[in-house]
Design an enzyme around this catalytic site. Structure first.
Site, PDB file in Angstrom:
ATOM      1  N   SER A  71       0.825  -1.212   0.000  1.00  0.00           N
ATOM      2  CA  SER A  71       0.000   0.000   0.000  1.00  0.00           C
ATOM      3  C   SER A  71       0.857   1.260   0.000  1.00  0.00           C
ATOM      4  CB  SER A  71      -0.913   0.011   1.228  1.00  0.00           C
ATOM      5  OG  SER A  71      -0.143  -0.078   2.412  1.00  0.00           O
TER       6      SER A  71
ATOM      7  N   HIS B  39      -2.191  -3.522  -5.779  1.00  0.00           N
ATOM      8  CA  HIS B  39      -2.657  -3.055  -4.475  1.00  0.00           C
ATOM      9  C   HIS B  39      -4.164  -3.273  -4.316  1.00  0.00           C
ATOM     10  CE1 HIS B  39      -3.508   0.578  -1.654  1.00  0.00           C
ATOM     11  NE2 HIS B  39      -3.433  -0.538  -0.977  1.00  0.00           N
TER      12      HIS B  39
ATOM     13  N   GLU C  75      -5.263  -1.155  -7.551  1.00  0.00           N
ATOM     14  CA  GLU C  75      -4.297  -0.286  -8.236  1.00  0.00           C
ATOM     15  C   GLU C  75      -3.186  -1.178  -8.795  1.00  0.00           C
ATOM     16  OE1 GLU C  75      -4.051   3.987  -6.105  1.00  0.00           O
ATOM     17  OE2 GLU C  75      -3.415   2.333  -4.831  1.00  0.00           O
TER      18      GLU C  75
ATOM     19  N   ASN D 196      -4.211   6.235  -1.747  1.00  0.00           N
ATOM     20  CA  ASN D 196      -3.714   6.664  -0.436  1.00  0.00           C
ATOM     21  C   ASN D 196      -3.202   8.100  -0.466  1.00  0.00           C
ATOM     22  OD1 ASN D 196      -4.337   4.428   1.092  1.00  0.00           O
ATOM     23  ND2 ASN D 196      -2.409   3.391   0.665  1.00  0.00           N
TER      24      ASN D 196
END
Length: 730
Positions: free
Chosen positions: A436, A457, A469, A507
């Site tokens: 992540s 991800h 992702e 993120n």
């Protein structure tokens, strides 16, 4: 008619098959131009006295009708055009309902939206027990309601409560569920579907000839259903409860559910004709609404993405077997979606047998729940569980095509994993890291075959979150990118390809939003007030609750990585170190911003006396003293939500400008599917378009003067404001 989607195939029995087969399409969808075709076909059948019954069926394998063509709604310029379109659909289906000879729908595969509305207008319905057979009215998911009589016919077949449940959620019923609810009259194997439908049409025709009423199987009603649905007082309770549930779930952001309740109520309590008229009016209002327009754009965007490859003109390599490293929650989830969705055998490797057991238990628990709900046969569960095997060594890895690594966020460990996998697999095996935060080029730094290394991800929980992702580094081959994208799609995921930089995309845009919520809390805004404000705005959960769910320690690890690479605007409040020191890691530690410990009976009684509902999530008030917060709560809910979301908008604009995502569409999909950005707003980039870049820049600039540099609008947004640019010019 030439080029008609409707063909009449006469049978010796006197029954005619009305075959629906839309030319040039993989699945059947209903289009506006079909009105003339179906009218002509019905006239042809009516003129042929040898035809004594009709079986409506599909010419497509494993698909009845997948719904109406959404493009015809976008083609409507005015509300009046939409009303006319809806009334036209209602009239055609009323023709079916009032047809002088029996019509039976033979359903195999998807029967959704307008397809189910057509089937409900037939005199009876038979469906196959095919696993792909599903019946539902999912229009609410596009911000719409069934506009061709669905709101009026479904309650008559399945009852008020079941119809509300189906239409307000878009829930789809499997064959046995449809039979139990009264939506279909019989469920049979696909091989005899047409034969059974013909026999049913013949029996209905004979009953009609004997002047007896058409046989309709009555739904079995429990005493509670009778009390609630067979009288005005009971039905009013049902409407009120439905409205209450809708208000709680939608926060008033989605108009469709309210209008659905209104249509059903009008048809039942007043008259069918007034119900049909209101359905057309409400349908038109929704088609013209900005909420539905955004949800339809989202539908078109995801549909387009399904057709794309990771790299244009680079075909993915064939995949037959998958390896997963790590049997924790993420590894278990990845193994589950691979076995059950991608239908590929999975080999899970963990350092302990306990880890393997955890991964197997993850899948068993989810599948067993489906078995208990009679959604899945026990034999099918066993079959799917047999697709997952485990080992504490690399036995069985020589033949895997892709290895997904889901171990701890430790760079040295992941680099060693790459080397181990390269030793025990073949030269084409892809190494996909479910990281992540760690840069993929660093994970691949010691690799002998860096072209095979890529980031993949997933979001937690893996079985529910739709986004992944995909992160190639500079040396990742195009073949690896396309293959990984294809693999993610097989798992039922929506993949976006993002750049290999700190935080990737999701993120990165989430961090400033979460930090802002924390800063507001430290300034005296109550935790639950902040969360309620963002839920009201349209997020599924508030930022403080989300931090508890994800893990405060996880957030603490990602923050410094982002700050080191991207600057001090990503600096988390220093006060948060106190949370970690106090062991407040969130829900998993049963200690965070909210209370997770089971309360004593006396404490629950005290809560009741204070008017606090049992089971309602409560803030752990001791966190304020720990962080030295003096509650003030001076900001409005609108101000709180605006300050948090504008931080996300600013970062999303930066990401598009820096090429972190390939385009604005991927940025919007990533935010909606990855962190629950309100779908009715279309995503952060579409939201910037709707507010106007000038307005966003002006607001951020004002806050920057008052509250600090973190609000400074990025150069890309400033340029957009100066040049009057849009992310979606059309």
């Amino acid at each position: 008619m030439s080029n008609s989607a409707f063909t009449v195939v006469r049978q010796d029995s006197g029954i005619a098959h009305l075959v629906i087969d839309v030319i040039g399409e993989n699945v059947n969808t209903l289009k506006a131009e079909f009105a003339e075709q179906i009218t002509a076909v019905l006239a042809e059948i009516k003129a042929d006295k040898k035809i004594t019954g009709i079986v409506v069926c599909s010419g497509k394998a494993e698909t009845f009708i997948a719904g109406a063509d959404i493009n015809m709604l976008n083609a409507c310029q005015t509300r009046e055009e939409v009303v006319a379109l809806s009334r036209q659909g209602q009239r055609i289906f009323t023709q079916l309902e009032q047809f002088p000879i029996p019509i039976v729908a033979a359903i195999d595969g998807a029967c959704l939206g307008g397809g189910l509305e057509l089937a409900m207008a037939c005199h009876a319905r038979v469906c196959s027990d095919n696993a792909k057979t599903a019946l539902g009215l999912p229009e609410v998911q596009l911000g719409l309601l069934p506009g061709s009589g669905g709101t009026q016919r479904l309650p008559k077949l399945v009852g008020l409560q079941k119809s509300l449940d189906m239409m307000l959620t878009g829930k789809q019923l499997r064959a046995k569920q449809a039979l139990k609810s009264g939506l279909v009259d019989d469920v049979v194997p696909t091989s005899i579907l047409l034969e059974v439908a013909e026999k049913l049409a013949l029996s209905l025709q004979q009953e009609s000839a004997q002047q007896s009423s058409k046989k309709v199987a009555k739904r079995k009603q429990s005493l509670m259903v009778k009390l609630l649905e067979n009288n005005t007082v009971g039905r009013n309770i049902v409407y009120q409860q439905a409205q209450k549930n809708v208000d709680a779930k939608t926060q008033g952001n989605y108009p469709a559910p309210v209008k659905i309740i209104d249509c059903i109520r009008t048809g039942i309590e007043f008259s069918p004709e007034s119900g049909y008229q209101l359905e057309a009016e409400n349908f038109a209002d929704l088609v013209m609404s900005k909420e539905s327009a955004q949800l339809r754009q989202l539908f078109f965007a995801t549909t387009a993405m399904k057709k794309e490859q990771g790299v244009a003109d680079v075909a993915p390599q064939q995949m037959n077997k998958v390896g997963v490293l790590g049997g924790g929650l993420m590894g278990g989830g990845i193994a589950f979606v691979t076995a059950t969705k991608a239908k590929m055998p999975v080999r899970v490797k963990d350092i302990s047998h306990q880890g393997i057991s955890q991964a197997l238990k993850y899948s068993f628990d989810l599948l067993n729940k489906k078995v208990k709900r009679r959604f899945l046969l026990y034999s099918e569960m066993q079959k799917q569980m047999a697709m997952i095997t485990g080992a504490v060594e690399y036995t069985g890895f020589k033949s895997v095509d892709i290895v997904v690594e889901a171990v701890f966020e430790d760079l040295a460990l992941k680099q060693n994993m790459v080397l181990d996998v390269e030793k025990h697999t073949n030269e084409q095996t892809i190494f996909a890291s479910n990281t992540s935060s760690l840069p993929i080029h660093k994970i691949a730094a010691k690799a002998k075959r860096p072209e095979n290394v890529i980031g993949l991800h997933y979001f937690s929980p893996v079985d529910k979150m739709p986004l992944v992702e995909i992160i190639p580094h500079e040396k990742t081959s195009d073949q690896t990118i396309s293959t990984t994208v294809a693999f993610a799609k097989k798992q039922g995921k929506t993949p976006i390809v993002v750049k290999d930089t700190a935080g990737f995309y999701v993120n990165r845009i989430l961090a400033p939003y979460m930090n802002e919520a924390a800063i507001l809390m430290l300034a005296g805004e109550p935790i639950d007030k902040i969360d309620k404000a963002l839920v009201k705005f349209g997020f599924p959960v508030g930022p403080m609750q989300l931090l508890d769910e994800v893990g405060i320690d996880v957030g603490a690890k990602i923050g410094p990585i982002l700050q080191a690479d991207l600057g001090d605007r990503f600096a988390a409040p220093e006060a948060f170190d106190k949370l970690l020191a106090d062991g407040r890691l969130g829900k998993k530690a049963k200690k965070g911003f909210y209370q997770y410990q089971q309360k004593s009976l006396s404490a629950r009684l005290k809560d009741r006396l204070k008017g606090i509902k049992t089971g309602k999530k409560q803030v752990d008030e001791t966190v304020y003293d720990l962080l030295g917060v003096n509650l003030a709560g001076s900001l409005s809910a609108a101000e709180i939500s605006k300050r948090c979301t504008y931080m996300m908008l600013n970062e999303a604009a930066r990401c598009v400008d820096e090429g972190i995502v390939r385009n604005a569409r991927d940025g919007d999909i990533g935010a909606i599917f990855g962190i629950g950005f309100p779908p009715f707003l279309g995503g952060p980039l579409r939201y910037i378009d709707s507010i106007g870049a000038k307005s966003v820049v002006a607001q951020l600039s004002q806050w920057a003067k008052v509250h600090g540099e973190r609000y400074t609008p990025c150069a890309a947004l400033v340029k957009m404001a100066e040049d009057d640019m849009l992310y979606y010019p059309s």
